[in-house]
Design an enzyme around this catalytic site. Sequence first.
Site, mmCIF file in Angstrom:
data_model
loop_
_atom_site.group_PDB
_atom_site.id
_atom_site.type_symbol
_atom_site.label_atom_id
_atom_site.label_comp_id
_atom_site.label_asym_id
_atom_site.label_seq_id
_atom_site.Cartn_x
_atom_site.Cartn_y
_atom_site.Cartn_z
ATOM 1 N N ASP A 101 0.817 -1.209 0.000
ATOM 2 C CA ASP A 101 0.000 0.000 0.000
ATOM 3 C C ASP A 101 0.860 1.273 0.000
ATOM 4 O OD1 ASP A 101 -2.284 1.536 0.092
ATOM 5 O OD2 ASP A 101 -3.057 0.662 1.950
ATOM 6 N N GLU B 211 -5.356 -0.938 -7.009
ATOM 7 C CA GLU B 211 -6.411 0.010 -6.631
ATOM 8 C C GLU B 211 -6.561 1.066 -7.721
ATOM 9 O OE1 GLU B 211 -7.861 2.726 -2.852
ATOM 10 O OE2 GLU B 211 -5.737 2.520 -3.262
ATOM 11 N N GLU C 27 -13.419 2.588 0.203
ATOM 12 C CA GLU C 27 -12.852 3.112 1.450
ATOM 13 C C GLU C 27 -12.879 4.634 1.487
ATOM 14 O OE1 GLU C 27 -8.199 3.110 1.468
ATOM 15 O OE2 GLU C 27 -8.902 1.259 0.541
#
Length: 659
Positions: A162, A211, A217
Amino acid sequence: MDGRYAGSSLRHTGGGVYQVQLKDQRVAGARIGPWRTVIVGDLATVTESTLVDDLAEPSRIADTSWIRPGKVAWSWLSEHSSPSDFERQKVYVDFAARNGWPYVLVDEGWSDKWVPELTRYARAKGVDILLWFHWNRLDTAAEREATLPLLQRWGVKGVKVDFMESDSQVRYQFYDAILADTAQRKLMINFHGSTIPHGLARTWPHLLTMEAVHGAEQLPLPDGNPIQPFTRNVVGSMDFTPVSLEVGPKVTSIGHEIALPVVFESGWTHFADKPEAYDRYPEALRFLDQVPTVWQQTELVNGYPGETAVFARRNGERWFVGGIAVGGARTMTAPLNFLGPGPWLVETIRDNGRSDVTRTSSRMSASDTLSVQVPANGGFAAVICPATEGRTTCYNSIPQVPATSLTITPTNSVTAKPGSTFEVTGSFTVNSIRPVMDVVLKPTAPEGWTVVGNPVTTRLLRQGEVLSGKWTVQVPVTARSGGFEVPIAAEYRVPDFPQVHVAKAVRGLVPLTGQAYVSDLPFDSATNGWGPVERDMSNGESGGGDGRPMSIAGTTYTKGIGVHAESEVVISLGGTCRAFTAKVGMDDETTSPGSSVFQVVGDGRVLQQSGVLRTGDAPVTFNVDITGVQVLSLKVTDGGDGKNFDHANWAEAHIACNA
């Protein structure tokens, strides 16, 4: 698009004019740039195109049998603190096992204290564990060499990496490096906080999704949902994390949400809500349990960007249809001309207010059109299969692993001195009517240790039958002190599960002898409030190795550990040590106010604590009697003003033990 070049974007300069803008002004080593790709055509041509993948280099992985897409239970969005809770993660594992979802992603907050046990718990139920990482925990070759083999030994099957958040050439070179290293270790990967796909999944097929989207989110309104399949999803798998039934703004219908894993494509589909939310919508959950993440054929059935999107995707003999809309209530249509000769059984899942969806069945043909009334921001889904004689549903049963049991010895902790040996045994039993096939029972010793004795195998094991083995574990004379595990595992095969892994671990300790700085010892576990626990440097920021020389009230220290509250470092001693010493305080690198309390805990009992120490305070000297202590914990808690800037040092932390 890889590390040979920098990324680029289109910059709107006014009117209908766009300029290509490189993220780096200079690109090292490049003479030929990457493809500049434009996909032009009607909506079906664009959405069904694979041009970006087609232009990428062919796969660099010869054996792809270990790469397995699938549905993922994921807890972070619905319960931010849950990834730090072992018991709560077991609930997600149980839910995934019940519903035939092959993975659970444990996001930010997991602990190496319990991940190995969670992995064993999950694999025995036919579920595999994926783990989240901040990218700068894996950005150096040394960090990857230390971490990826450990994940393999735990049985973790993949990583979510991430916060890369850059299109620079240097960051693209990181993508290249970690893709190669995870492929070598047979670990699948998901890039979150990432660039868009650039054909990487063709070259590295263990890359399951990325992503690069304003996903669930971000708690977005649904206006963008009928845009993504025509734009972002065209260039590769999209980790949107769909199907928010109770988390988020709740302005879409249930039918809209359950259609998203068909409308949106992702090799791993991470579902956004908690088990209890899905269980409150059992008909919606039944549909989600059927939806695959791998498709042999995709058809745009209907729609226009920003208004509606209706897609049909085929897996095997079954077609799945998903339709979504934004704005007011309407009738959505899906011409079925993508089907072959019929008849076909069509099961349509419709909205029923804000309560659970309803499912109806009908026989239709390729000349028919499916028509569904949907509410505002609504949607629908359908499953279509050949209407063979006697068939009443397109839904398949959810596979479950057979009930089995494994017993091991010794059950008590083993004290194993360097150069010694000890025996382990395992007995594996089938408790279900279903037999299991190709069973292998064996222990796995820590790296560098030796197991004497061969694996025990059998072609078939039936209900009530037992497979047993005994082995000798040899501890090398160079074995490092600290806790260890020797997992004993039975691996077997049944239909729908290529390999089930049932394991328990013999646990023990190589006792510490002599004297050592804590920073030179292996940790049983190390948890930190921000970034990793650092050895011989301060905590720094979120990346590994980004700290500075430790300094407390102007004095610099070369040995010690740098942490950030809330923190705990656990070390197994084995009762052979007599003294722990350290100088503790807040690191001078913190310019904003910070405060912490330091505790030395032996076998669960606080042996000494510092009181509240603040930035600039003189260090406090610890001199603790640890005679007889089996497990030593070094804890740092917040001093009462919040867990910001609490960069704390255990300077010159040292342990003295018997010879």
